[in-house]
Structures are given as structure tokens and as C-alpha cells.
Scaffold this active site. Sequence first.
Site, PDB file in Angstrom:
ATOM      1  CB  THR A 195      12.404  16.319  -7.341  1.00  0.00           C
ATOM      2  OG1 THR A 195      11.303  16.674  -6.517  1.00  0.00           O
ATOM      3  CG2 THR A 195      13.496  15.705  -6.478  1.00  0.00           C
TER       4      THR A 195
ATOM      5  CB  SER B 283      12.712  20.256   0.629  1.00  0.00           C
ATOM      6  OG  SER B 283      12.165  18.987   0.938  1.00  0.00           O
TER       7      SER B 283
ATOM      8  N   GLY C 289       7.645  11.225 -12.035  1.00  0.00           N
ATOM      9  CA  GLY C 289       6.572  10.298 -12.395  1.00  0.00           C
ATOM     10  C   GLY C 289       6.166  10.448 -13.854  1.00  0.00           C
TER      11      GLY C 289
ATOM     12  NE  ARG D 282      -7.031 -15.338  16.017  1.00  0.00           N
ATOM     13  CZ  ARG D 282      -6.576 -16.483  15.533  1.00  0.00           C
ATOM     14  NH1 ARG D 282      -7.177 -17.059  14.516  1.00  0.00           N
ATOM     15  NH2 ARG D 282      -5.510 -17.054  16.054  1.00  0.00           N
TER      16      ARG D 282
ATOM     17  N   GLY E 194      -0.373 -12.904  12.742  1.00  0.00           N
ATOM     18  CA  GLY E 194       0.205 -13.558  11.580  1.00  0.00           C
ATOM     19  C   GLY E 194      -0.574 -13.298  10.309  1.00  0.00           C
TER      20      GLY E 194
ATOM     21  CD  GLU F  95       3.168  17.397  -4.568  1.00  0.00           C
ATOM     22  OE1 GLU F  95       2.888  18.569  -4.297  1.00  0.00           O
ATOM     23  OE2 GLU F  95       3.542  17.039  -5.697  1.00  0.00           O
TER      24      GLU F  95
ATOM     25  CG  ASP G  95      11.287  15.733   4.669  1.00  0.00           C
ATOM     26  OD1 ASP G  95      11.487  14.521   4.587  1.00  0.00           O
ATOM     27  OD2 ASP G  95      11.406  16.390   5.733  1.00  0.00           O
TER      28      ASP G  95
END
Length: 692
Positions: free
Chosen positions: A186, A192, A225, A365, A452, A475, A477
Site C-alpha cells: 500500500t 486497492s 505492519g 440479565r 450500560g 486486504e 476495501d
Amino acid sequence: MESPDQDPTAENESQPMARRIERLSLHLSPVSRPFSGADNEDLLEMLKCSKGAPKINVDSENLSNYMRGKHREVQERVFDYFNSKPELQTPIEISKDDHRELCMMQLRGLVLGAGVRPFRALLEDPAEYFAILEAVGSIDMSLGIKTGVQFSLWGGSVINLGTKKHRDKYFDGIDNLEYVGCFAMTELHHGSNVQGLQTTATFDPITDEFIINTPNDGAIKWWIGNAAVHGKFASVFAKLLLPTHDSKGVADMGVHAFIVPIRDLKTHQTLPGIEIHDCGHKVGLNGVDNGALRFRSVRIPRDNLLNRFGDVSRDGKYTSSLPTINRRFAATLGELVGGRVGLAYSSVSVLKLSSTIAIRYSLLRQQFGPPKQPEVSILDYQSHQHKLMPMLASTYAFHFSTVYLVEKYAEMKKSHDEQLIADVHALSAGLKAYVTSYTAKSLSVCREACGGHGYAAVNRFGMLRNDHDIFQTFEGDNTVLLQQVAGDLLKQYKEKFQGGTFTVTWNYLKESMNTYLSQPNPVTARWESSDHLRDPKFQLDAFRYRTSRLLQSVAVRLRKHSKTLGGFGAWNRCLNHLLTLAESHIESVILAKFIDAVESCPDPSSRAALKLVCDLYALDRIWKDIGTYRNVDYVAPNKAKAIHKLSEYLSFQVRNIAKELVDAFDLPDEVTRAPIAMKSDAYAHYTQYVGF
């Protein structure tokens, strides 16, 4: 906030505390009791439906064994190792720099401590490699991505795009982490559009070297990376330029990959001509050290060209078994498809994890309920089932389709069959795009479903959502990948009418162009019995009919618009239509693989559970796009109503085995790690976490 108790003895001062203790005990140990109209005439109709639905007896262990396959053992090895190493577990709050160092320690621990060798698995048994990737991603998604960068991207590019000399020289160093590397594809201006990359590799016949150069700022390698801190090598994708004696001066042979050392192996100092910068703090995955690379006339030996699909001789002559730039480019990208396979597979593991947390909490819950009755589980509410049960069904559907993808990928790596390579390329593009988009949306749904408590960092939704979000982009879009799928379908559609055949993966379209595109049968369009709606043939026919209609109609539209707008303009004019076509097709493939998995399941109770879940997936998807079917009279109004009613009823039934279904994912508490998802004493874990 709980409603006032109606007990007439509430005036007694000791009663409020006793009631609070009783209420808390109900939350910690939810009441399990039958509900029926005979017992309580005033119970909600919703509770009658959900509790009255016949429950399938599901053996979670048998179902898990069927799903997990033979590589569960290596995953348990990974889980056990990290569970025994608290110093390698990622804390909730950690700085970017500390996270990066911890992630590298985790990777070394995996390879050198636990003795798990992902690189060897990638080459010898890809299914084992992806199982390892799923496991380490469950420990920390940054670790999963760093593992993929090192072994699938950097290591995979060397092995798959290079030849024996590269394997002999680099395999051991990549495998044992001596050669930590990057995948430098990239660029700042190009992601892409790989064929548009601007970095150059110019051959110098005098010195027998390639000169790697970044011609402008737009060509800086970006988001790489392992580059910012740990990388020592990079697979650099660049245009291969050969000097000529004509007026142009160079011949562009297209994009190739080159091994470029970026740091000294002993001192770790940046090498001359290499400029490295840190891409900085990201929305997620901050354990991965993304960096930017600029090359200033960096010289590398000619042997550093990864020359499987194209080579340069000592005298500067180019040779290749593939005659054109486009063929070489397609072959190169075809060998790098493992990254997409890994992302699709790993995204399903994130969906399993988030679904497990949300569903376990929703069973635990309790909230509100009929007057003077104990509070009920929030998963007994129809609205909550509507959020989570189709998602659970989709998780199962995605599991089996990505397992199939891994099988096809492993078969492709062994056979190198050109048709299979094309199939896997298109299938991986579609599944990666579809599954990662769905998972990204579902993570927010899961967070909201837990109220919450879903917002607490310790319960992981925020971290999972942020870490996973980029799966939709790297890898490939997702929008671009879906266009590749649509383009592949249109190419085959055109070839079919020129006497060609559909590929193996899409062969259902052979008959669909004829059978499915005939006028809908007005009789079957009104059938509404449960047996008919739950018939796999009806479900698959409906999915494939929709895909066929979309394919035919978009082909007609493209032909019409291309006359006035040209090819690119017509494509852009029909782009949303094309994306819908690709998604419809991928859903058809997912359902087909799910049906196959149901029919192949040897355990009767597991098969019955999977059939129930598969039916929910199919009917929920049909209902969500019911307008398409109504517009062409494929489904009459009475049938549409029956589909909606049955899908809701199936949600009730799936709710009754939801615990067993998530237990079959076989994610131990030390992997889920969210207090609200613990198999027992969840609230106790939660209160202890905050210090009570």
C-alpha cells in the site's frame, strides 16, 4: 431501577434490605420455571411463545466437535499457554508503545515458548494455520494481525512469489522470528489499485542490482505492519523497469515484489537510503507497529527479485512463463489471496466471541416482567431475540462457509489449478467483504444489547469493535472486493451466452439463467406451509432466483448505458446494483454451504439444531429483502406474511437453545474474558473487578 414491591409488610424496616437481597439473588441465579397460560393467564403472549416452543435437546460437546474439527488441539495449546502466562495477557489500559512491545513478546512466546509454528502450518496444512490465527486473535486481535503480517504476508510473499533460492535463504529466519518482516504494498496515494503503484525498481546492468526508489510523496509506502519498530525486511511491491536504447529509456514490466532489507540484523539501525516513520496511534490494533517507508535509491542484489512469475537475467533480459503484464499481475495477486481467507475466517471468530458475550449476558440479565412475578430474562423479549438470534444463525452460517473457503484454499495450494485459483480469488473476495461488514455492524448491536454494561471496557465490545473495524478495509476495501465478485459474475454471464461454462464455484448459475428466470409459478408463490418454507430447495431457489434476476437485469442496464456513457461510466451508473448482486450471490453460496453442513452432520440432535438455525438464517434473509420477491410476484402477500411469522417463531425456538449454541463455540472463560460472559457467577466476577 426496580419497581416498588407491593408486599403489605413493606413497612417493616428489615424488609427493604431482604427484598434487595432476594432481587440480587434472582439476578445471580435466574429463575427457571415453566410458563403457560394455564399457570398464569396474564403472562405476556411473548413469553408463552418462547417458553412454549418445543426445545431440541442439544449436546454442545457433540456439536462443538463437529464444528471445530481436527485442529482444536492446537487452539487449546495456544489458550493454555497464554492462560499460564499472566504477564503476556493484554490489560484493558495500555499505551501504544507498551502494547507494541507486549504484542512482540506474545508472538515470540507463541513461537519460541509454546512451540507453535504458524509458518510451517501455513505451508503444510493451511487449515491448521487459520485455526492458530483464530486462536491468537482471540487472545489479542493485534497479535492475530501481527502473526498474519509476519507469516502470511511477509513470509507468504517470499515463499509464494519467490523460488527455491529464496525459500532456502529465508524460511528458517521467518519461521523462528529472526527475520521479522513487512509487506510493503500500500502507498499513500494507492491502496486497492495495486497496478497503479508508483514505487520503482530499476535494474542496473553494470552493478547487477535493482535500485528501489520512491519517486514522490504519493509513492511512500503507508500503513506497513511491523515497519515502525520491529521489521528487518520488507517485501516491496514496485514497477520493474528495465533500461532500453529507445527514446523511452526504460521498459515497464509491471508490478513485481522485491526483498528489501530495512534494518541492520545486529544493531537494528535503519539502513542507508531507508526512511521510516511511525503512522502513530490508530483507532484500534495499536499492538501492531504500522509505519511509512520511503526509499532513496536503495540498491539490492538482482537475486532479491521474487522471480516466480518473472525474472531478469544478468544481461538485463526479462523472461516470464506468462506473456502479458495483466496475466503476471493476476498470478501475483492470486498467490496472495491467503490474507483475505484469513480475514474472513478471523472475522467469524470475532462474531463468535461477541455473540457469546451478548447472549450469555442476555440469558443472565433479568428485567421487568408480569405483575407480581419474578423478572424475566431479557432474551425472552421478542425485540431482543430479533437483535441476537438471526445474528447467531448468521454466525453459524459464516462458520461453515469460511471452513469451506479454507478447504478450497488448501486444495488450491496443492493443485495450483488455474480454475480453482480463480474460484478461490472470487470467493475469498466476496466472503471477506460480506462477513467483515456484517461483523462490524453486529459488534455495535451486541454492545447495545448489553446496555450500560456493554459500555464497560472490561466487557470488551469497545476493543473488539475498534480492532475489527479495519477488517473492512485492509486486504482489499470491501466495496472494491464486491465489485470484483460482480465483475466475475458478469464475465461468466457473457461467456455463457458465447458458449462458455460457469466456473466450479458458481455453477448453479448454469441452470438459474433458464429455470430461475422463467415466470414465477403463481401456485407455489402462495404456498405457506411450514414444511414448504423450511424446505432447503425452496430456500436455495429463492436465494438463487434473486441473484439470477439481479445478474440479468444489471447486464441489460450496463449494455444500455455503455452506449452513451462508455464502459467506466456505465459501471459507475450501475454500481449500487452491482454491489447488491455480489452480496446476493455470496448469500447464496453461504446458504448452500450451510445446508451441506446440516446434511453432513452425523449426530441427530446436532443436525436438528443446525437445521433450525439454518432455517432461521434463510427465512430471515428472505424476509429482510421481501420487497424484491414481492415486486416480481415470486412471493404472494400471504406467503410473505407466513415467512415473517415463521422466522419470528424460529427465533423463539433458537432462543431456547441459545446457551447450548454459544457453548458449542467452545470459548473458555479465559478467552472471552468479559465478566458478564462468565459461565457462572458473572456478576460476582464483575463486582470483584471494580473492587467490591
